[in-house]
Design a protein around this motif. Structure first.
Motif, mmCIF file in Angstrom:
data_model
loop_
_atom_site.group_PDB
_atom_site.id
_atom_site.type_symbol
_atom_site.label_atom_id
_atom_site.label_comp_id
_atom_site.label_asym_id
_atom_site.label_seq_id
_atom_site.Cartn_x
_atom_site.Cartn_y
_atom_site.Cartn_z
ATOM 1 N N GLY A 156 65.619 86.678 33.920
ATOM 2 C CA GLY A 156 66.191 85.771 34.920
ATOM 3 C C GLY A 156 67.099 84.729 34.291
ATOM 4 N N PHE A 157 66.638 84.107 33.206
ATOM 5 C CA PHE A 157 67.473 83.131 32.500
ATOM 6 C C PHE A 157 68.704 83.800 31.898
ATOM 7 N N GLU A 158 68.518 84.945 31.243
ATOM 8 C CA GLU A 158 69.648 85.614 30.614
ATOM 9 C C GLU A 158 70.699 86.034 31.637
ATOM 10 N N ASP A 159 70.267 86.555 32.783
ATOM 11 C CA ASP A 159 71.217 86.947 33.830
ATOM 12 C C ASP A 159 71.954 85.730 34.380
ATOM 13 N N PHE A 160 71.228 84.632 34.614
ATOM 14 C CA PHE A 160 71.839 83.434 35.186
ATOM 15 C C PHE A 160 72.870 82.826 34.240
ATOM 16 N N LEU A 161 72.576 82.804 32.943
ATOM 17 C CA LEU A 161 73.426 82.103 31.982
ATOM 18 C C LEU A 161 74.473 82.992 31.311
ATOM 19 N N ALA A 162 74.442 84.289 31.569
ATOM 20 C CA ALA A 162 75.407 85.201 30.952
ATOM 21 C C ALA A 162 76.777 85.072 31.597
ATOM 22 N N ASP A 163 77.799 85.471 30.857
ATOM 23 C CA ASP A 163 79.158 85.510 31.394
ATOM 24 C C ASP A 163 79.239 86.694 32.349
ATOM 25 N N PRO A 164 79.549 86.457 33.629
ATOM 26 C CA PRO A 164 79.499 87.539 34.608
ATOM 27 C C PRO A 164 80.545 88.633 34.444
ATOM 28 N N ASP A 165 81.665 88.317 33.772
ATOM 29 C CA ASP A 165 82.717 89.333 33.652
ATOM 30 C C ASP A 165 83.320 89.422 32.250
ATOM 31 N N GLY A 166 82.545 89.053 31.234
ATOM 32 C CA GLY A 166 83.047 89.128 29.862
ATOM 33 C C GLY A 166 84.258 88.232 29.675
ATOM 34 N N PRO A 167 85.351 88.774 29.172
ATOM 35 C CA PRO A 167 86.535 87.940 28.932
ATOM 36 C C PRO A 167 87.357 87.658 30.195
ATOM 37 N N GLY A 168 86.863 88.058 31.359
ATOM 38 C CA GLY A 168 87.592 87.838 32.611
ATOM 39 C C GLY A 168 87.630 86.366 33.008
ATOM 40 N N PRO A 169 88.151 86.095 34.195
ATOM 41 C CA PRO A 169 88.343 84.699 34.616
ATOM 42 C C PRO A 169 87.063 83.936 34.961
#
Length: 184
Positions: A156-169
């Motif tokens: 849950g923490f990792e999903d919330f704090l991860a970059d949702p689209d990598g190098p995207g906007p």
């Protein structure tokens, strides 16, 4: 920047493990005979998640920024449906470690573009439990819950704090908070 960042990261514990999340399904509290549960089974369903406080520590490194989050007093409450009782799981500290790159904003070189660099690593400290079930088989269930819930909380923490689209906007919440703080 650290006090400003804490106010800019929208860390809502109930978004990490929403109420109604089934943590354990069909746990047999009876005996298993020929692959079937005889004597009843229970489900463990999250009712609420809360945190006492959290802080963000940002340290400048060579070519990146280390952004560490410490969450204090994480508490997860759950109903043991079918047994008529509840369980409370706590972690005194949850440490979240991640790194961020800084570079000129492509469309505005006077602004700083902050991006997550690599995975988010989460560790739970002093995980504990309490319950009001009152019978011995729930001891086994609580042990199972603690073993199964740790990965759920970490994810849950990792999903919330991860970059949702990598190098995207779109940026990871902490990367976005650093950008906003630096822009201000």
């Amino acid at each position: 920047l650290e006090p400003v960042l804490t106010g800019l990261v929208p860390l809502d514990a109930n978004s990490l493990i929403p109420p109604g999340t089934v943590l354990i399904e069909d746990y047999c509290i009876g005996v298993i005979v020929f692959g079937a549960c005889v004597g009843g089974s229970v489900d463990v369903v999250a009712t609420s998640t809360s945190i006492g406080s959290f802080g963000i520590d940002v340290d400048s490194m060579l070519d990146f920024v280390a952004g560490d989050v410490v969450v204090n007093n994480l508490e997860l409450n759950a109903d043991v449906q079918g047994a008529g009782c509840s369980v409370t799981l706590t972690a005194a500290t949850t440490t979240i470690i991640s790194d961020y790159t800084l570079s000129p904003e492509p469309l505005d070189p006077n602004s700083i573009d902050v991006n997550a660099s690599g995975p988010v690593n989460v560790s739970l400290g002093n995980f504990d439990d309490s319950y009001d079930c009152g019978f011995i088989l729930i001891d086994l269930l609580v042990d199972l819950i603690v073993g199964d819930i740790k990965p759920t909380v970490v994810q849950g923490f990792e999903d919330f704090l991860a970059d949702p689209d990598g190098p995207g906007p779109d940026d990871a919440p902490i990367a976005e908070a650093i950008e906003v703080a630096l822009d201000g």
